[in-house]
Motif scaffolding. Sequence first.
Motif, PDB file in Angstrom:
ATOM      1  N   HIS A  68       0.868  -1.185   0.000  1.00  0.00           N
ATOM      2  CA  HIS A  68       0.000   0.000   0.000  1.00  0.00           C
ATOM      3  C   HIS A  68       0.900   1.229   0.000  1.00  0.00           C
ATOM      4  O   HIS A  68       1.444   1.627   1.024  1.00  0.00           O
ATOM      5  CB  HIS A  68      -0.891  -0.006   1.248  1.00  0.00           C
ATOM      6  CG  HIS A  68      -1.906  -1.103   1.250  1.00  0.00           C
ATOM      7  ND1 HIS A  68      -3.185  -0.933   0.761  1.00  0.00           N
ATOM      8  CD2 HIS A  68      -1.817  -2.384   1.662  1.00  0.00           C
ATOM      9  CE1 HIS A  68      -3.850  -2.073   0.884  1.00  0.00           C
ATOM     10  NE2 HIS A  68      -3.045  -2.971   1.426  1.00  0.00           N
ATOM     11  N   SER A  69       1.056   1.889  -1.191  1.00  0.00           N
ATOM     12  CA  SER A  69       2.154   2.862  -1.310  1.00  0.00           C
ATOM     13  C   SER A  69       1.822   4.241  -0.745  1.00  0.00           C
ATOM     14  O   SER A  69       2.712   5.032  -0.486  1.00  0.00           O
ATOM     15  CB  SER A  69       2.556   3.006  -2.779  1.00  0.00           C
ATOM     16  OG  SER A  69       1.446   3.442  -3.521  1.00  0.00           O
ATOM     17  N   GLY A  70       0.560   4.599  -0.584  1.00  0.00           N
ATOM     18  CA  GLY A  70       0.243   5.881   0.041  1.00  0.00           C
ATOM     19  C   GLY A  70       0.248   7.060  -0.905  1.00  0.00           C
ATOM     20  O   GLY A  70       0.809   8.122  -0.608  1.00  0.00           O
ATOM     21  N   GLN A  71      -0.357   6.865  -2.095  1.00  0.00           N
ATOM     22  CA  GLN A  71      -0.433   7.969  -3.057  1.00  0.00           C
ATOM     23  C   GLN A  71      -1.844   8.064  -3.627  1.00  0.00           C
ATOM     24  O   GLN A  71      -2.459   7.037  -3.958  1.00  0.00           O
ATOM     25  CB  GLN A  71       0.538   7.735  -4.226  1.00  0.00           C
ATOM     26  CG  GLN A  71       2.004   7.736  -3.840  1.00  0.00           C
ATOM     27  CD  GLN A  71       2.877   7.367  -5.034  1.00  0.00           C
ATOM     28  OE1 GLN A  71       2.472   6.552  -5.871  1.00  0.00           O
ATOM     29  NE2 GLN A  71       4.043   7.981  -5.112  1.00  0.00           N
ATOM     30  N   LEU A  72      -2.320   9.287  -3.784  1.00  0.00           N
ATOM     31  CA  LEU A  72      -3.588   9.531  -4.471  1.00  0.00           C
ATOM     32  C   LEU A  72      -3.220   9.913  -5.907  1.00  0.00           C
ATOM     33  O   LEU A  72      -2.377  10.800  -6.117  1.00  0.00           O
ATOM     34  CB  LEU A  72      -4.329  10.681  -3.769  1.00  0.00           C
ATOM     35  CG  LEU A  72      -5.797  10.900  -4.097  1.00  0.00           C
ATOM     36  CD1 LEU A  72      -6.626   9.671  -3.722  1.00  0.00           C
ATOM     37  CD2 LEU A  72      -6.329  12.127  -3.339  1.00  0.00           C
ATOM     38  N   VAL A  73      -3.782   9.216  -6.881  1.00  0.00           N
ATOM     39  CA  VAL A  73      -3.431   9.475  -8.284  1.00  0.00           C
ATOM     40  C   VAL A  73      -4.678   9.896  -9.044  1.00  0.00           C
ATOM     41  O   VAL A  73      -5.702   9.195  -9.015  1.00  0.00           O
ATOM     42  CB  VAL A  73      -2.823   8.223  -8.949  1.00  0.00           C
ATOM     43  CG1 VAL A  73      -2.340   8.535 -10.364  1.00  0.00           C
ATOM     44  CG2 VAL A  73      -1.647   7.695  -8.112  1.00  0.00           C
ATOM     45  N   PHE A  74      -4.622  11.071  -9.675  1.00  0.00           N
ATOM     46  CA  PHE A  74      -5.711  11.542 -10.532  1.00  0.00           C
ATOM     47  C   PHE A  74      -5.294  11.358 -11.990  1.00  0.00           C
ATOM     48  O   PHE A  74      -4.151  11.639 -12.355  1.00  0.00           O
ATOM     49  CB  PHE A  74      -5.999  13.027 -10.269  1.00  0.00           C
ATOM     50  CG  PHE A  74      -7.060  13.616 -11.183  1.00  0.00           C
ATOM     51  CD1 PHE A  74      -6.711  14.180 -12.411  1.00  0.00           C
ATOM     52  CD2 PHE A  74      -8.397  13.597 -10.821  1.00  0.00           C
ATOM     53  CE1 PHE A  74      -7.679  14.700 -13.269  1.00  0.00           C
ATOM     54  CE2 PHE A  74      -9.369  14.133 -11.666  1.00  0.00           C
ATOM     55  CZ  PHE A  74      -9.019  14.679 -12.895  1.00  0.00           C
ATOM     56  N   GLY A  75      -6.238  10.844 -12.804  1.00  0.00           N
ATOM     57  CA  GLY A  75      -5.951  10.723 -14.226  1.00  0.00           C
ATOM     58  C   GLY A  75      -7.218  10.352 -14.973  1.00  0.00           C
ATOM     59  O   GLY A  75      -8.322  10.491 -14.422  1.00  0.00           O
ATOM     60  N   THR A  76      -7.070   9.883 -16.200  1.00  0.00           N
ATOM     61  CA  THR A  76      -8.274   9.506 -16.957  1.00  0.00           C
ATOM     62  C   THR A  76      -8.140   8.079 -17.481  1.00  0.00           C
ATOM     63  O   THR A  76      -7.030   7.594 -17.747  1.00  0.00           O
ATOM     64  CB  THR A  76      -8.492  10.462 -18.164  1.00  0.00           C
ATOM     65  OG1 THR A  76      -7.364  10.360 -19.038  1.00  0.00           O
ATOM     66  CG2 THR A  76      -8.687  11.901 -17.703  1.00  0.00           C
ATOM     67  N   ILE A  77      -9.288   7.433 -17.619  1.00  0.00           N
ATOM     68  CA  ILE A  77      -9.396   6.146 -18.309  1.00  0.00           C
ATOM     69  C   ILE A  77     -10.513   6.320 -19.334  1.00  0.00           C
ATOM     70  O   ILE A  77     -11.636   6.677 -18.955  1.00  0.00           O
ATOM     71  CB  ILE A  77      -9.719   4.990 -17.339  1.00  0.00           C
ATOM     72  CG1 ILE A  77      -8.530   4.716 -16.403  1.00  0.00           C
ATOM     73  CG2 ILE A  77     -10.083   3.712 -18.109  1.00  0.00           C
ATOM     74  CD1 ILE A  77      -8.783   3.626 -15.360  1.00  0.00           C
TER      75      ILE A  77
END
Length: 306
Positions: A68-77
């Motif tokens: 569980h790396s502890g990052q919030l990632v915003f992007g698109t699919i």
Amino acid sequence: MAPIDEDGFSLTHLQKATSYIKGKIPSSPRILIICGSGLGILADSLQSPIVIPYGDIPNFPESTIKGHSGQLVFGTISGINVLCMKGRFHYYEGHSLKKITSPVRIAKLLGVELLIITNAAGGVNQKYKVGDIMLIKDHINFLGFAGTHPLRGLNDDDFGDRFFPVNRSYDKNIRKIAVEIGQSLGIGPNLHEGVYAMVGGPNYESPSEVRALRTLNVDAVGMSTIPEVLVAKHCGLKVFGFSLITNECVADYDSEKQPNHEEVLAAVNSRTQQLKDFVIKVIEKCNFNVSKNENISSDVKLSNKT
Ligand SMILES: O=P(O)(O)O[C@H]1O[C@H](CO)[C@@H](O)[C@H]1O
């Protein structure tokens, strides 16, 4: 009377984190993906990713578990705005259930409509094999039986009603899409729909506990997921969830097998590409109207509240 805010769960408390995240992303996310142990690889499917470390977000919990790396990632699919939690929180880590589920409320404030929640789970159903996917069709919340619940305490009417139903929590239409996609990917024989049970952990189940779970028609067991689902249902999000079966629960009193986290992570690693393909195609088929990717608004309010 304001809800008790010891764990930073009220609208006021969550505004700091929400505003911080809004300042980092170009438009509103429509989907939140919560990644289970080792499943943070799902975030690699996001186009034009923006990475926000949990430690930079005011009042946000920190992950303490391997995988569980502890990052919030915003992007698109497929053009759809997606927020992905690379790392989730567990009750056995010492977090309160309110803290564990606060990201779901923050996602709601950011405009998220659908929660896709994933986990690594032990196979209780003897037909399940390591590497299988189980679409969650219902759950048993053992912690809730004793009143341990993220929504215990005064209700926050800003988010939802005091009493709320949780039958049909796991969207049937999306599950139907997922079954079709599983078949198209050739994983149909390894794709199931079943009941997920949450135990507190951090130990794995005893043989007698596994046998008891079987009598309750539990198909997979884990130490997470349900608190987030309950808070998502409370504030009106759609939910789709699946478990990756990472080990066969040990029901034989004399078995030499000993479940462990390394085998859990190894089982996830062996399915990386297939899981990414599966999630991408489910999102593509969910028919989100891409044109509705709204620009992020600076104010922090609930869309269903004037
Ligand atoms: O549920 P996720 O976060 O996938 O993690 C699962 O894997 C860990 C045990 O190996 C436990 O934390 C269990 O809940």
